[in-house]
Design a protein around this motif. Sequence first.
Motif, short mmCIF file in Angstrom:
data_model
loop_
_atom_site.label_atom_id
_atom_site.label_comp_id
_atom_site.label_asym_id
_atom_site.label_seq_id
_atom_site.Cartn_x
_atom_site.Cartn_y
_atom_site.Cartn_z
N VAL A 13 2.84 2.33 -4.01
CA VAL A 13 4.26 2.03 -4.06
C VAL A 13 4.74 2.31 -2.66
O VAL A 13 4.81 3.29 -1.92
N LEU A 14 5.33 1.07 -2.01
CA LEU A 14 5.83 1.25 -0.61
C LEU A 14 7.41 1.92 -0.69
O LEU A 14 7.73 2.44 0.43
N TYR A 67 1.40 6.86 -4.19
CA TYR A 67 0.45 6.36 -5.07
C TYR A 67 1.05 6.74 -6.59
O TYR A 67 1.33 7.86 -6.95
N LEU A 68 0.97 5.45 -7.38
CA LEU A 68 1.41 5.77 -8.62
C LEU A 68 0.04 5.51 -9.60
O LEU A 68 -0.30 4.44 -9.40
N HIS A 69 -0.15 6.53 -10.54
CA HIS A 69 -1.15 6.64 -11.37
C HIS A 69 -0.97 6.42 -13.03
O HIS A 69 0.03 7.29 -13.32
N VAL A 70 -1.13 5.49 -13.78
CA VAL A 70 -0.98 5.44 -15.15
C VAL A 70 -2.16 5.61 -16.06
O VAL A 70 -3.02 4.63 -15.77
N ARG A 71 -2.31 6.55 -16.77
CA ARG A 71 -3.40 6.43 -17.78
C ARG A 71 -2.93 6.49 -19.26
O ARG A 71 -2.12 7.50 -19.31
N TYR A 72 -3.46 5.52 -19.95
CA TYR A 72 -3.09 5.39 -21.30
C TYR A 72 -4.49 5.47 -22.13
O TYR A 72 -5.39 4.84 -21.73
N ALA A 247 8.40 -3.42 -3.76
CA ALA A 247 7.41 -3.41 -2.91
C ALA A 247 6.42 -2.68 -3.23
O ALA A 247 6.29 -1.43 -3.19
N VAL A 248 5.32 -2.93 -4.12
CA VAL A 248 4.30 -2.28 -4.69
C VAL A 248 3.15 -3.39 -4.63
O VAL A 248 3.05 -4.52 -4.77
N ASN A 249 2.01 -2.63 -4.05
CA ASN A 249 0.62 -3.25 -3.93
C ASN A 249 -0.27 -2.56 -5.06
O ASN A 249 -0.49 -1.37 -5.21
#
Lengths: 277, 277, 277, 277
Positions: A13-14, A67-72, A247-249
């Motif tokens: 995430v910028l 850094y964005l981290h999503v765990r489902y 703005a997200v890569n």
Amino acid sequence: MRLSLGCEVGYDVLETATLIFNIEAMRGGRQQVLNEQLVISPNVTADEKTAHESGNRYLRLTAPPGYLHVRYTAEIELDPLHRAPAFIGEVPVATLPLETLPFLNPSRYCPSDQLARFAVREFGNIAPGFGRVVEICNWINAEVDYQFGTSDSATTAAGTFSTRAGVCRDFAHLGITFCRALGIPARFVSCYAWQLEPQDFHAVFEAYLGDRWYLFDPTRMATLDGMVRIACGRDAADTAFATIFGAVNPQNVYVWANALDQNTSAEWTTDAVSTQD
Amino acid sequence: MRLSLGCEVGYDVLETATLIFNIEAMRGGRQQVLNEQLVISPNVTADEKTAHESGNRYLRLTAPPGYLHVRYTAEIELDPLHRAPAFIGEVPVATLPLETLPFLNPSRYCPSDQLARFAVREFGNIAPGFGRVVEICNWINAEVDYQFGTSDSATTAAGTFSTRAGVCRDFAHLGITFCRALGIPARFVSCYAWQLEPQDFHAVFEAYLGDRWYLFDPTRMATLDGMVRIACGRDAADTAFATIFGAVNPQNVYVWANALDQNTSAEWTTDAVSTQD
Amino acid sequence: MRLSLGCEVGYDVLETATLIFNIEAMRGGRQQVLNEQLVISPNVTADEKTAHESGNRYLRLTAPPGYLHVRYTAEIELDPLHRAPAFIGEVPVATLPLETLPFLNPSRYCPSDQLARFAVREFGNIAPGFGRVVEICNWINAEVDYQFGTSDSATTAAGTFSTRAGVCRDFAHLGITFCRALGIPARFVSCYAWQLEPQDFHAVFEAYLGDRWYLFDPTRMATLDGMVRIACGRDAADTAFATIFGAVNPQNVYVWANALDQNTSAEWTTDAVSTQD
Amino acid sequence: MRLSLGCEVGYDVLETATLIFNIEAMRGGRQQVLNEQLVISPNVTADEKTAHESGNRYLRLTAPPGYLHVRYTAEIELDPLHRAPAFIGEVPVATLPLETLPFLNPSRYCPSDQLARFAVREFGNIAPGFGRVVEICNWINAEVDYQFGTSDSATTAAGTFSTRAGVCRDFAHLGITFCRALGIPARFVSCYAWQLEPQDFHAVFEAYLGDRWYLFDPTRMATLDGMVRIACGRDAADTAFATIFGAVNPQNVYVWANALDQNTSAEWTTDAVSTQD
């Protein structure tokens, strides 16, 4: 059948950005969510809602730069309805339930008006019913090459029809397009799919036949009774697993779906399968 | 065979405008222009030239405001080459004459790259040669509806392939596209066509086979040995009968092509036909 | 100015295949090929010809299975014509040389008919002449992002106009399209370009103004008087550096173009530049 | 304001066919249906339902061969909300109501992903809020020609953006597309429009701003507070006034919308107008 499934997605995430995820297994119908966990890092608040009509579950969060981290992860009890294909008919437009009618219209990736002549020429003389949709899937499976890199996010079913190559979403779009052109309501379904190789979010379609929505997978890459629905809509435009505002890569996506009982049969069904009541 | 042919076109010129016409019968090859007349009203000077490579004849004129009327009439001696289809082969790309190579490239209306998989699937196993191009024409004739109003000036062969409907130019574009996808040079030909009903400028295509360009008409609306070439090019973008620069409203187009000898046979040939030496 | 330039291209040939290259510097005009070498490995015979009309040089070879490597090197004396932009006018369609007329037509990647209203709205009131084409280039440079990965081999100028992103070939296509929409003949030019960063085959365009074809580069990534023409045509469909017939995987492309005299000025010209007599 | 409105549509039914109409004025919000009549000839039974989410009213009927005539008339009390534009802001995606989110996605005629760069370049620096959507409408009104015959049922907003010409539905599609590209939910609205010349079904759009959906009409062909909503959806694919299943030739369409009080002001509002509570 009981499945353990889930996904991990990571983003760079910028600038502070809002993301809407649609990765959670649907609840209800013949698909029971036994338990589920969602871990978001950093620990931002997520706003979660279920759309009334579709049952799609949306998870909206606003992430700070970094850094964005999503765990489902979830355990699912799947008890799909099995029926004999032979007795499932098409429903005349005159008596279709109102809520199925929007799924007869052309949509972004499914321009059923443009492919109508071909659909009628090729499938118009096949006896109406479940078997006709199977024939549509047979045709797609035989005539279109499954190949990564041959399509992109702008590819419509008309494009796939011309180039004769695509991936699961393109196969589903083509199936939906032919069904609608024949007067059969059809919709796009994103799902977790047991035994899919390589593992990823899968895309199939549902056609409304008899008294309910039945699943079809023209790729034939996974068994119909091992599919756990995430979202449904007119086409892929309605069911993106992530919609990003800012703005997200994207960095990575991992998906898995395993049978919890080791003895679960690997035999693929040829029944008509529905996970909708 | 001797033909009397011609056209009349009328325009409402709103402001002084330049128009380039490409309506005169080609000279040379097996097509002899016995005599021809061009009447332009008002009596403006026309600048006439023949393109070196294609042989297309361009007529350029600048018209004042008012009604512009152009009438072209000609008598043509047509002596097309007839050959037995069985012995005409395809030429490997490795030995094709250089000047045919541009006719292997995709062009505006003939995106042969996009339809390549289908062309190879459908026609790839047919024995190479004249007969394969006949099969392409058979396919088009069987699978595409000839219907006015189903296409427009933006319609490509990929569009026609999807919608399965079009007119003569669309049929020709599709034939050219399949040929190129198989490595057979193919080009668009506009012509006067004897016995075409209703009369109009016609569009067919030529494929390079053996040692020359042979005519093909997937519409099957006129006999190949009654076609008088006007222009050839990569596709319809190269062969417009009128290109207009300025504020001009087209008013009418009449086209005719009659056999001068009443006894001329109405039997259509199944030979390989070429009007090119 | 004297340049040393060339390219190396490598292919993995799976089955015997024919390839047509268009990588050699054009001869004639104000571009003199002092010497050149072509090394093909394995040592197959190459068939070389120059197209009459365009001057494009085609190299055709048939390669056996295995690795194919082609290396072209040349020394070029470039003596482009420089003229003051102010006195170079547009030529009315009524008096354009016949051979420029095809470059007024829409082509595959340059649908000038579709963008005509915009072109007339945006550029229609600018004084005709060289300066108007400069304004077109200014507009493209300002309004379109140069970004790899935003376009592909199917992207037309209408697509680039909508998405506002592309690479050199897309910039050239858009410039050509606007020119044609305004009645200015324009064509695509592939070239070696001194000081281009990163080095690659470059794409620019030529517009016919005054009495000749002048170079324009809407990317502004290299100086106009350091461009060595390889090929020209209606658009990129006519000037591919390699056209492949058979099962071949491209492996690598290296391109270079260096000034032989170290003292060559790095100052970029703002003159009107032409390499055509 | 009180309006008397309605439509008459006629069809030549060749074989028994099913038609779904969406021509009745919506109920609820600030639009009250005082009375309405529906006359169908021949006198077939019509099945009528209102979609939960959109409020669109569907009328489904199955007609025998012969002439089918449907006449709808209604009296409507319209009490649109008027607000001062200055204080109506945009809503961040992070806090938009869930049910507005589908109207941020690209749809068939509104490929907001493809036009995103342009939208951000052109409108990205305008202060967010109602005024920004007004600027979008100003841009469309200034840059696009309203002209019949320049678009068809396949025309997307990207096409209209390129060709710069269209009719009311194209204007609405372009407005929706720009809004979505900027993160503003926008949807298509079909309506009866007082003072529209010539009378026909009209198409406008709604953007979600502040706490509700506001109407916008980039055509500026009718006043916003004289519009009676028929249907809303993602784009025209969702709101066809008639969807036909079977062999049916449309014959005629008449539409009208008159003020019942002769003294109704003809002055057009510049307020923010909403008919949704």
